[in-house]
Scaffold this motif. Sequence first.
Motif, PDB file in Angstrom:
ATOM      1  N   ALA A 478      55.352  12.207  17.220  1.00 46.09           N
ATOM      2  CA  ALA A 478      56.156  13.360  16.775  1.00 46.09           C
ATOM      3  C   ALA A 478      56.693  13.124  15.375  1.00 46.09           C
ATOM      4  N   THR A 480      59.602  12.192  14.340  1.00 39.47           N
ATOM      5  CA  THR A 480      61.005  12.578  14.080  1.00 39.47           C
ATOM      6  C   THR A 480      61.957  11.396  14.208  1.00 39.47           C
ATOM      7  N   HIS A 481      61.556  10.348  14.912  1.00 44.15           N
ATOM      8  CA  HIS A 481      62.441   9.202  15.139  1.00 44.15           C
ATOM      9  C   HIS A 481      61.692   7.891  14.908  1.00 44.15           C
ATOM     10  N   VAL A 512      66.488  11.002  22.027  1.00 45.72           N
ATOM     11  CA  VAL A 512      65.942  12.015  21.106  1.00 45.72           C
ATOM     12  C   VAL A 512      66.670  13.340  21.286  1.00 45.72           C
ATOM     13  N   PRO A 516      69.972  14.136  18.037  1.00 47.26           N
ATOM     14  CA  PRO A 516      68.940  14.614  17.106  1.00 47.26           C
ATOM     15  C   PRO A 516      69.244  14.265  15.646  1.00 47.26           C
ATOM     16  N   ASN A 519      67.903   9.358  13.526  1.00 44.16           N
ATOM     17  CA  ASN A 519      66.454   9.181  13.647  1.00 44.16           C
ATOM     18  C   ASN A 519      66.057   7.749  13.997  1.00 44.16           C
TER      19      ASN A 519
END
Length: 605
Positions: A478, A480-481, A512, A516, A519
């Motif tokens: 993804a 995002t992290h 997650v 949010p 990260n």
Amino acid sequence: MEPTENFFRSIVEASPFPVYMCMGEDKLIAIANDATLKAWGKDKSVIGKPFDEALPDLKGQPFSTLISEVYKTGETYYGNNEPAEFIINGKRQVNYFKFTFQAVRNSRDKIVGVICFSTDVTEIEHARQAMEESRQTLYNMVKQAPIGICIINSDNLVIEMVNDSYLELVGRKRIEMENRGIWDAIPEAADLYAPVMDNVIETGQPITAKEHKLLLVRNGIPEMVFVDFVYEPIRGFDGEISAIMVIAIDVTEKFLARRKIEEAEERARLAVEAAEIGTFDLDLITDELLTSEKFNKIFGFERNVPHDLFVKALHPDDIELRDNAHKAALVSGKLFYEARIIWPDGSTHWIRAQGKVYYGSINKPLRILGTLLDITEFKHLQQQKDDFISVASHELKTPMTSIKASMQLLDRLIKVDPSSDKIPQFINRGNSSLNKMQQLVDSLLNVSKITAGQLTLYKTNFLASQMISECCDHVRLAGTHELELTGDTELELYADRQRIDQVVVNFVNNAVKYAPESNRIIINISKQDDMVKISVQDFGKGIPAEKIPHLFERYYRVDTSGIQYSGLGLGLYISAEIIDRHGGQMGVESEIGKGSTFWFTIPLN
């Protein structure tokens, strides 16, 4: 030197006791002092007359014959409490005498008469008869008494009297008891009761005992019985203790029945305590309320308080509901209501009150006996379930709507343009929605298995770091992290890989979802003695302290910002059960503004 006749007469006349003398075979009354004449009810005119002529009242009585017998034989006769009937002042009267008839001899040792020395013992004899009559009455009462009674001679401890009830109590026959020593008849009771009887005889004080435990050999069979008994001294006419009356009642059945009731009450009390139930007794006449300690605690009180304070503790919106329930109970006989109460600290709790109305002889309600249950947790769970149903419906409806829309668009595209490049997109979107529905259904199935105790583990050996890397690929993809794996990456586990994977994924997904803005997620593996610890740390807003105790409950969903997140609130509950089945523990540390760390431990082997 012999006394003169006049001197002898003066001695006789001075005697306070009846003395008289009859001379010759005709029994002429030669001397009769005043005490004698008073006893006969006669005057001095009888002196000089034959005994039978002077005292016709005594005809048919043995005295004249006894005098003649002594006159002939010279043998002294002793009479003891002998009755003599006289007519005195026109009335027949019976007096009792203790007397001696003794021959009178002259200087040549010839019998010339008979002298009588007597004592009027009428009062003593009447008292003795009254005593004997009382004793006989007592014995008759003993025989007929429905309780066990035994009368024992105080001098030799021989049983004088025993009734059938006592025989039944000790399991003996009459022939085995009467006229035998009490401890010969009932030897098994001697050690316990002989000192008791000796004490009663010595002190003259009765002794009473209730529900005394005693081993008796009844009809040849040893039996443990419980008796109420009294050892009562019986005094004779002289005031001395002549006997001991033992009164005994077999209360074994009553004792055992009461003990069963007490045991049942104790079990009920323990059950009430174990069930966290409060009890109350409301007097409908005086409005007095008796409450148990648990009842007070459910209302938030540490001690007994007046009835009106309990009523005032009700939530204002529920007072009318409570009043209506009480009014209905007076008609139906049953009380039931659920209401909110406000504790002294301001917190709100739920209670359930149940009771039964008891009525008097004129069908007037007198009291309500009942129970009180704290149902705050139940109401909380009920609300969680309601919320869960709403959330589950929403969570399932969303992918179903997406699938339906994708299918409708696919249907149109296939009809219009079967080779359209958008068809794979709609198929992938439908598959994604199906996968989401599958995950939701799997969660529900896992809860069902946990509830039924059917969550099975399939353990194998595997590297913890490898399992973590593989299960968290979806987060890395993804983008995002950032995931950091630290600690002992060579540590090998023996566990159900799929289930541990499920726990780690849940921890990471929550990091997650609820953090949010952060990260960075750190996953650490460490060895602690014979356990392995895996932790997932995020750097989000953190979790309020009051919410932490509820995190592993079913249907609980953390909401710290008002944002509605997807999910059923089952993830941590299922994870906690998986770790528990492995013999491990799960926990969380969190600080507002700095983030949270969820961890679990399981045995290495």
